[in-house]
Design a protein around this motif. Sequence first.
Motif, PDB file in Angstrom:
ATOM      1  N   THR A   1      35.321  36.005  38.549  1.00  0.00           N
ATOM      2  CA  THR A   1      35.137  35.737  37.125  1.00  0.00           C
ATOM      3  C   THR A   1      33.745  36.149  36.648  1.00  0.00           C
ATOM      4  O   THR A   1      33.409  35.919  35.482  1.00  0.00           O
TER       5      THR A   1
ATOM      6  N   LEU B   1      40.659  31.763  40.632  1.00  0.00           N
ATOM      7  CA  LEU B   1      39.552  32.272  39.839  1.00  0.00           C
ATOM      8  C   LEU B   1      38.245  31.621  40.287  1.00  0.00           C
ATOM      9  O   LEU B   1      38.123  30.391  40.346  1.00  0.00           O
TER      10      LEU B   1
ATOM     11  N   ILE C   1      36.878  36.726  32.268  1.00  0.00           N
ATOM     12  CA  ILE C   1      38.331  36.802  32.499  1.00  0.00           C
ATOM     13  C   ILE C   1      38.893  37.570  31.323  1.00  0.00           C
ATOM     14  O   ILE C   1      39.039  37.039  30.214  1.00  0.00           O
TER      15      ILE C   1
END
Length: 481
Positions: free
Chosen positions: A301, A320, A305
Amino acid sequence: MPVSNRSAQRSAPRSPLRVAVLADSDTRWKWGALTARRLAPGHRLTGHLLRGRATPTARQLGEVGVRADRLTEVTCAEFLADIERERYDVVVLALVGGAVQAVLHGVRALWPDPAARPVIVTGYVGVVYEKLADGLLLRHGADLVLANSRHDAQRFRAVYEGVGADAGCVTETVLPFLGGAAYEPAGSRATTVVFAVQPSVPESRADRAYLLERAAGHARLHPDREVLVKLRSRPGEHTTHLEEQPYQRLAAKVPGGLPANCRLAYGNMGEVLDGADLLVTVSSTAALESLHRGIPTAVLTDLGIREALGNHHFLGSGCLASWDQLDAGLLPQGDPEWLAAQGVAPLATTPLATTPRAAGAGAADVAEAAAADPAGATAAAEGADVFAAARARLAALLELPGLPPVAPYYTLTTAPRYLPGILARHHLAADGTPLPGAAREGAEPSRLRRRLRSHLRDAARGLYRHGVQRVAPLIRRMGEL
């Protein structure tokens, strides 16, 4: 197992299906050939590589590790001439959408009426995170459009139904190269970290240099870990996507150089994952392979994103994370519900978990087992035969005395401006027939002529790569002055 029939031969002994795969890159060859293996175990495979900028080298094909009985490089027109002459039972199109559309219209021109033509199969090689409608509509007209998960199948049908096109071709399967041995944790700390890079994500030199420096920094922070920067291609090679800023070049400019426990790595992704304890990427399909094995997987990330990066596809996955979090020791685990919807249920929950990596079952072992019994290997890997529906649909189509003409959504009525340009790029007329001179006729060229053509094509591709990787970035920087 589907077998070749064609009604005129039903009384004769049945023979293995004759399958042709047309691919335009190394990863699509891998998807196409393995899909053919899953759909038609024991088939005779003829491979074709579509001539273009991403045509794989012999080294890239060797790294993929999937062999054909025969493999040739062709143009679109030459491929159409081959399938008309050879009368294959099944044709798998492992291509970008525009090339699929061109072949479909070429097939329609060859068989404009119901006939014993090949069954046409196509799909996607990995995560579908951009150009969903465009790519799907370019693939419409194939007899089977394979979706790699329940999630994809729902999206694909929604697109086709949204334009009033037949969605019956959409068939749910999984990525054919999911496999390998289930992950056995090495403990609470990762010992081998694999950073799976991508040719075009992210695009900018600064972002790519940042990610590489963070990987090197992670190695310095954890001297007990080995960090492998897994590259897609060697210098001078191309993949599906253009790579303007190769990591090999960026590695030479990392401040202080790469530490001893951080190195560039090549090879088959399955074999690299055999030794991985953590997979890190921006949005590579390697994340799905890793999650399928139960390996901790991080989708970065650091750069946000964003749809342009493709990591938005992993929303809800539980994967993530940023390099800061990984430096602090985070080992992300996939969310079970998300994994099930994506068709990548971990091996730890399936029968294949009885052959863990610790027992020495590597990618090569699994690949050998899959080659011997592809259908069984798939069933073992997933707890069910996920290709059964696709094989049943294929068998039903092969039992018909003739198939109707392919009917793509795009025609000169629905896309009178868009379609002719797509066909022209592949040297086809608006009706799908080859343009004059598109397909060579007459005797085969001599060995000397073939060798000369090969050298000229290699030289042209080399100039193209030089322009992409050297000239274009320089012009872009000059324009920013």
